[in-house]
Motif scaffolding. Structure first.
Motif, PDB file in Angstrom:
ATOM      1  N   UNK A  36       0.835  -1.198   0.000  1.00 32.96           N
ATOM      2  CA  UNK A  36       0.000   0.000   0.000  1.00 32.96           C
ATOM      3  C   UNK A  36       0.869   1.246   0.000  1.00 32.96           C
ATOM      4  N   UNK A  37       0.403   2.216  -0.775  1.00 36.67           N
ATOM      5  CA  UNK A  37       1.171   3.459  -0.898  1.00 36.67           C
ATOM      6  C   UNK A  37       0.718   4.389   0.224  1.00 36.67           C
ATOM      7  N   UNK A  38       1.642   4.779   1.036  1.00 33.15           N
ATOM      8  CA  UNK A  38       1.284   5.424   2.298  1.00 33.15           C
ATOM      9  C   UNK A  38       0.816   6.868   2.186  1.00 33.15           C
ATOM     10  N   UNK A  39       1.174   7.502   1.089  1.00 31.63           N
ATOM     11  CA  UNK A  39       0.929   8.945   0.972  1.00 31.63           C
ATOM     12  C   UNK A  39      -0.561   9.285   1.113  1.00 31.63           C
ATOM     13  N   UNK A  60      -7.629  10.632   1.599  1.00 27.17           N
ATOM     14  CA  UNK A  60      -7.537   9.188   1.426  1.00 27.17           C
ATOM     15  C   UNK A  60      -6.106   8.736   1.174  1.00 27.17           C
ATOM     16  N   UNK A  61      -5.943   7.441   1.347  1.00 32.84           N
ATOM     17  CA  UNK A  61      -4.657   6.809   1.110  1.00 32.84           C
ATOM     18  C   UNK A  61      -4.872   5.840  -0.048  1.00 32.84           C
ATOM     19  N   UNK A  62      -3.943   5.821  -0.991  1.00 35.59           N
ATOM     20  CA  UNK A  62      -4.145   4.923  -2.120  1.00 35.59           C
ATOM     21  C   UNK A  62      -3.779   3.490  -1.725  1.00 35.59           C
ATOM     22  N   UNK A  88      -8.867   3.904  -3.356  1.00 36.91           N
ATOM     23  CA  UNK A  88      -8.493   4.723  -2.204  1.00 36.91           C
ATOM     24  C   UNK A  88      -9.199   4.235  -0.951  1.00 36.91           C
ATOM     25  N   UNK A  89      -8.539   4.402   0.156  1.00 34.73           N
ATOM     26  CA  UNK A  89      -9.185   4.159   1.441  1.00 34.73           C
ATOM     27  C   UNK A  89      -9.434   5.521   2.082  1.00 34.73           C
ATOM     28  N   UNK A  90     -10.702   5.801   2.367  1.00 35.99           N
ATOM     29  CA  UNK A  90     -11.049   7.098   2.956  1.00 35.99           C
ATOM     30  C   UNK A  90     -10.570   7.163   4.390  1.00 35.99           C
TER      31      UNK A  90
END
Length: 801
Positions: A2-5, A148-150, A163-165
């Motif tokens: 998972x991409x943390x940004x 959100x985080x991608x 994306x995760x909200x």
DNA sequence: AGGGGCTTCAGTTCG
DNA sequence: TGCGAACTGAAGCCCCTC
């Protein structure tokens, strides 16, 4: 991986659903980002809940304890919270009961409802994703922003990004422009050698589709094997990845058929963005996850000018595909065109024209559907299949949440009638120079002004100062002046939003995209506002209250009566009026004075809707026609605008009206009618113009009397056609049979020979009545229409012929 | 038996 | 699975006359 940004994502909401992720419900918001990417935003933070209203005397802690004593309930509950809410405007004490998972809600609700100290449970019947949207003020077909985080797209969904909200998305109210949406219109043809095609037996032979207007493809089966065809269809959708899929009657025909065929030939109909198959959902529509599946037939049903709502007729009416240019194939012969190689080309063309028509209709209708969805708050794929009542209701539910009002349960109440509007007796004959004045949005404005609402209603027996309430005339129902009720708040919002949009539109060019978008929006706002009165008198409504509807019409009657009195005071003659309109002789100065007087004395806006150069009334109410300055003719209520008269009779009447209104020469009309009668006798009138259409409004068994279209429906069924409730049945009156009309009817598709037709019926029961409706006011007799041109000598009159 | 007159059923439109 | 008001044609029924 998972991409943390963490990022802010701006997206337009196209579709919403939820799935259980273990024991966590995951809301999935499918949309289009402002960078034109297809995305899904996941929100795992929301849990379902409902309310339990506490009895007046019950103690909060004791009730809580009793709830938790129940093993099943305790296992599912996350939290119980005590709150003060309003229910029909009255303060109530409630427990907000939050549960783990949506599917458990019905069970828990039933258990909790039985617990001592609890009066009722509320809001337990709201679907989870709707609950999520209501609580977070998220609207379909609108822009939102979310932190959100991608995530990686490890489930292989058909999106650019997942994306995760980190918190629920927020509506971006100022962003109105539409994203660029891709639209896929399709239509299927089935092999129908046995009559009506049956998915269990008959393959699909052709699927035509139009993508974004210019990309057109015809997919075909291998002879009578549709496995490859279905695979190609799925591949085609996946490759193009449309946002919106449109069909015509697709929820009732194409999708159920496609699903059944796919099952038969073992093809996975994975056309969604989450690799799932279409599933039937609320209001009978088919949901395709991640896209919007829109059945245009739902919207066509609301075009009342088109009486028989076939794809061809609707496309023709909307100026999308002229009926004259369509390839014509008799539906029942489709299989022949498939089987005979040299005819097949024609069928392919026909099929593609269906898809083209569907695409064209989508272009006309989707802009409105999108605005309606964004105002009402129902997803785009549901808004069409939801009835008027439910559309109003979802809007009300959204607003009630905002105002802290609890949403009442849906309880079917006993039907009670009440008095409606006033219709004035018209003055028959021709009138010159008539202005039609009407109150704009009369019922909504009355409800606002008098604060009529279920939550402001004061039942008999309750003592309230006279100065604190508005008392409805005739019926005496009382409504508190303060605080503003739900209907008032909702209607004010709708009408204010509409005026604001109309102001904005004044600064735009009428052919600009933005202007058209706003125009669709103001139309949608008006429709919802005007439907609210009807909603409040609907016994199925959550916010039904007979007194509310009854008081509204009572004030409406008072208003129109007082307006008439004011007109008379100014010496204006009222010719006719219906509900919220008055027909008055147009005298410019007096009318202007009148408009101001109404505003000053009664406090309602009345405006000139149109001015007729000449208008004609029969003695019947709701039936008239008028000629406008620009030469156009309005026909209201008369046979010419009714769907249950033959085209022949309608044309005759239309023409008679035109002659009478434009030239004031009834004798010319007589000549014309005679000519048509002769043409009919000489079999010169196309058979199509003799068809009479009627709706089968109940199941065949439920009819008590022997009636023409029911008999025809039975004949059709014998021939293997499927005839269902709600369908329009077309028939022609033929010679022979018995005395009764119903014994002389034939389905129009079976009438091939003119000699079968009972021309006397069409002369005496169609042409003449339609013409005489107008002509009898000019001293014309039936005899004059029937008899040949040369005669009418006394001798022949008595001697008979 | 047949027709007139009335009521009921059914469908449709207006606002 | 929005409302009532209104109209109209056909069917169905009753009653009268013959």
């Amino acid at each position: 991986m998972s991409k943390e940004k963490i990022q802010t994502v701006c997206f337009w909401l196209l579709d919403i659903n939820y799935e259980m992720l273990g024991d966590t419900p995951e809301i999935r918001l499918w949309g289009i980002s402002d960078k034109n990417e297809r995305i899904v935003v996941l929100d795992r933070s929301f849990r379902p809940y409902f309310y339990a209203i506490l009895d007046k005397n019950s103690k909060v802690e004791e009730v809580k304890e009793r709830i938790l004593k129940n093993e099943l309930v305790r296992r599912h509950i996350i939290a119980i919270e005590f709150l003060q809410k309003k229910f029909f405007g009255q303060p109530v004490k409630v427990l907000k009961i939050t549960c783990r998972e949506p599917p458990a809600i019905p069970k828990i609700r039933d258990e909790v409802k039985l617990i001592k100290g609890i009066e009722d449970v509320l809001e337990a019947d709201i679907r989870f994703y709707m609950r999520y949207m209501i609580d977070n003020e998220i609207f379909p077909c609108s822009w939102h922003e979310v932190n959100a985080r991608e995530l990686s797209n490890d489930k292989g969904w058909q999106v650019d990004k997942v994306f995760l909200a980190l918190s629920p998305p927020k509506l971006k109210i100022d962003k109105k422009k539409l994203p660029s949406l891709s639209v896929y219109a399709f239509d299927i043809e089935c092999y129908n050698v046995h009559g009506e095609p049956l998915a269990e037996r008959d393959p699909i032979i052709i699927i035509s589709r139009v993508y974004n207007g210019s990309d057109k493809v015809i997919l075909t089966a291998r002879d009578k094997n549709d496995k490859e065809l279905l695979n190609n269809f799925v591949k085609d959708i996946k490759r193009l990845d449309p946002d919106i899929i449109v069909g015509y009657n697709s929820n009732r025909f194409d999708w159920p058929y496609l699903i059944e065929r796919s099952k038969r030939v073992r093809v996975k109909l994975e056309v969604s963005r989450s690799n799932s198959t279409p599933a039937q959902s609320v209001y009978g529509h088919f949901s395709i996850v991640g896209r919007a599946n829109v059945d245009l037939y739902d919207f066509a049903e609301e075009i009342y000018e088109v009486k028989v709502k076939t794809l061809e007729n609707v496309a023709d009416y909307l100026g999308v595909f002229s009926k004259d240019e369509r390839t014509k194939i008799e539906k029942s012969r489709i299989y022949q065109y498939w089987d005979e190689k040299e005819k097949r080309e024609i069928l392919l063309k026909y099929s593609l024209e269906d898809a083209e028509s569907t695409y064209g209709i989508a272009e006309k209708i989707l802009p409105f559907a999108i605005q309606l969805a964004s105002i009402v708050g129902l997803p785009l794929d549901q808004i069409g299949s939801a009835s008027v009542g439910y559309r109003v209701e979802w809007y009300l539910m959204r607003q009630a949440f905002k105002y802290g009002e609890l949403i009442p349960n849906r309880i079917e109440k006993a039907y009670e009638t009440y008095k409606g509007a006033i219709v004035l007796e018209p003055k028959p004959g021709i009138h010159e120079n008539i202005a039609v004045l009407d109150f704009s949005s009369m019922y909504p404005n009355i409800m606002i002004k008098m604060n009529i609402s279920p939550d402001t209603y004061v039942p008999p027996g309750t003592e309230v100062e006279r100065s604190e309430v508005n008392v409805a005339p005739e019926v005496g129902h009382r409504f508190r002046k303060e605080p503003p009720g739900l209907y008032k708040k909702v209607l004010e919002r709708l009408l204010d939003a509409r005026s604001q949009i109309r102001r904005e539109m004044k600064n735009l060019k009428p052919n600009s995209l933005q202007y058209k978008l706003l125009n669709e929006r103001q139309r949608a706002l008006k429709i919802i506002a005007n439907a609210t009165y009807g909603y409040c008198g609907w016994t199925g409504a959550r916010w039904y209250k007979r007194e509310v509807a009854e008081a509204t019409t009572a004030w409406g009657r008072k208003l129109i009566r007082e307006t008439i009195a004011l007109a008379r005071k100014l010496g204006l003659e009222v010719i006719y009026g219906d509900t919220d309109s008055l027909f008055i002789h147009y005298e410019k100065n007096k009318i202007e004075q009148f408009i101001q007087l109404v505003e000053k004395e009664l406090g309602f806006d009345i405006k000139i809707d149109k001015i007729y150069k000449r208008v004609f009334f029969t003695e019947a109410k709701k039936r008239y026609c008028g000629l406008m300055e620009d030469g156009r003719i309005d026909v209201v209520g008369l046979e010419a605008v009714r769907g249950d008269w033959s085209e022949l009779a309608k044309e005759v009447q239309e023409k008679v009206i035109e002659i009478v209104l434009k030239n004031a020469e009834p004798n010319n009309a007589v000549k014309y009618v005679r000519k048509v009668i002769n043409e009919l006798k000489n079999q010169k009138i196309p058979l199509e113009k003799l068809i009479i259409w009627k709706t089968l409004s109940k199941k065949i068994e439920e009819y008590e009397v022997d009636i023409a279209h029911v008999r025809v429906a039975k004949m059709l069924m014998k021939l293997g056609y499927k005839v269902s409730k709600g369908e329009k049945i077309g028939y022609i009156i033929c010679k022979g049979g018995g005395e009764k009309l119903s014994e002389k009817v034939k389905p129009y598709i079976l009438v091939k020979n003119y000699n079968e037709v009972d021309t006397n019926y069409y002369i005496n029961k169609q042409i003449i009545p339609a013409a005489m409706r107008v002509l009898k006011y000019f001293g014309i007799t039936e005899q004059q229409l029937i008899k040949g041109e040369k005669q009418t000598s006394i001798l022949e009159f008595f001697g008979g012929s």
